[in-house]
Design a protein around this motif. Structure first.
Motif, PDB file in Angstrom:
ATOM      1  N   TYR A   9       0.771  -1.479  -0.258  1.00  0.00           N
ATOM      2  CA  TYR A   9       0.221   0.027  -0.373  1.00  0.00           C
ATOM      3  C   TYR A   9       0.978   0.879   0.037  1.00  0.00           C
ATOM      4  CZ  TYR A   9      -3.302   3.565   1.105  1.00  0.00           C
ATOM      5  OH  TYR A   9      -3.862   4.583   1.242  1.00  0.00           O
ATOM      6  N   THR A  49       0.905   3.957  -3.251  1.00  0.00           N
ATOM      7  CA  THR A  49       0.610   5.425  -2.649  1.00  0.00           C
ATOM      8  C   THR A  49       1.867   6.412  -3.078  1.00  0.00           C
ATOM      9  OG1 THR A  49      -0.810   4.584  -0.606  1.00  0.00           O
ATOM     10  CG2 THR A  49      -0.522   6.921  -0.962  1.00  0.00           C
ATOM     11  N   THR A  63       2.539   6.430  -7.551  1.00  0.00           N
ATOM     12  CA  THR A  63       1.509   7.237  -7.495  1.00  0.00           C
ATOM     13  C   THR A  63       1.684   8.760  -7.363  1.00  0.00           C
ATOM     14  OG1 THR A  63      -0.540   6.093  -7.023  1.00  0.00           O
ATOM     15  CG2 THR A  63      -0.888   8.274  -7.291  1.00  0.00           C
ATOM     16  N   HIS A 123      -1.619  13.136  -1.552  1.00  0.00           N
ATOM     17  CA  HIS A 123      -1.011  11.478  -1.873  1.00  0.00           C
ATOM     18  C   HIS A 123      -0.401  11.049  -0.635  1.00  0.00           C
ATOM     19  CE1 HIS A 123      -3.233   8.395  -3.695  1.00  0.00           C
ATOM     20  NE2 HIS A 123      -1.810   8.147  -3.715  1.00  0.00           N
ATOM     21  N   ALA A 150       0.437   7.721   2.607  1.00  0.00           N
ATOM     22  CA  ALA A 150       1.244   6.485   2.772  1.00  0.00           C
ATOM     23  C   ALA A 150       1.749   6.888   4.099  1.00  0.00           C
ATOM     24  CB  ALA A 150       2.408   7.114   1.889  1.00  0.00           C
TER      25      ALA A 150
END
Length: 96
Positions: free
Chosen positions: A47, A51, A54, A75, A79
């Motif tokens: 995850y 993240t 991205t 974003h 994380a």
């Protein structure tokens, strides 16, 4: 649900530099150098890795759309929050 807009005829337009990006990096290659230093420690969860990848891509694209840099930072906080929830409960148990 909103349908996708119709496909434009012909090739897609080439992105244009957002003039505000020139204050951060001199050229698009500079963006790659900027994100190259954003590395994750070994053992990061899938995850967190996804993240952060991205976020890196959003930073790269901020060369063309400056606002993406703000979205990238926001974003990346997902994380960070996930790492805290993974690590803090185990750290508090080890102290008792």
């Amino acid at each position: 649900m909103n349908p996708l807009p119709p496909r434009l005829p012909g090739p897609l337009p080439v992105p244009v530099l957002d003039p505000r990006a020139r204050h951060v990096v001199p050229d698009y290659e500079g963006v790659h150098a900027l994100v190259a230093d954003l590395v994750l420690p070994a053992g990061a969860s899938m995850y967190v890795m996804s993240t952060m990848e991205t976020s890196r891509e959003l930073i790269r694209h901020s060369y063309y759309r400056y606002e993406f840099a703000t979205v990238a930072v926001t974003h990346s906080l997902f994380a960070l929050e996930h790492v805290f929830t993974e690590r803090l409960p185990s750290a508090s148990r080890s102290r008792t």
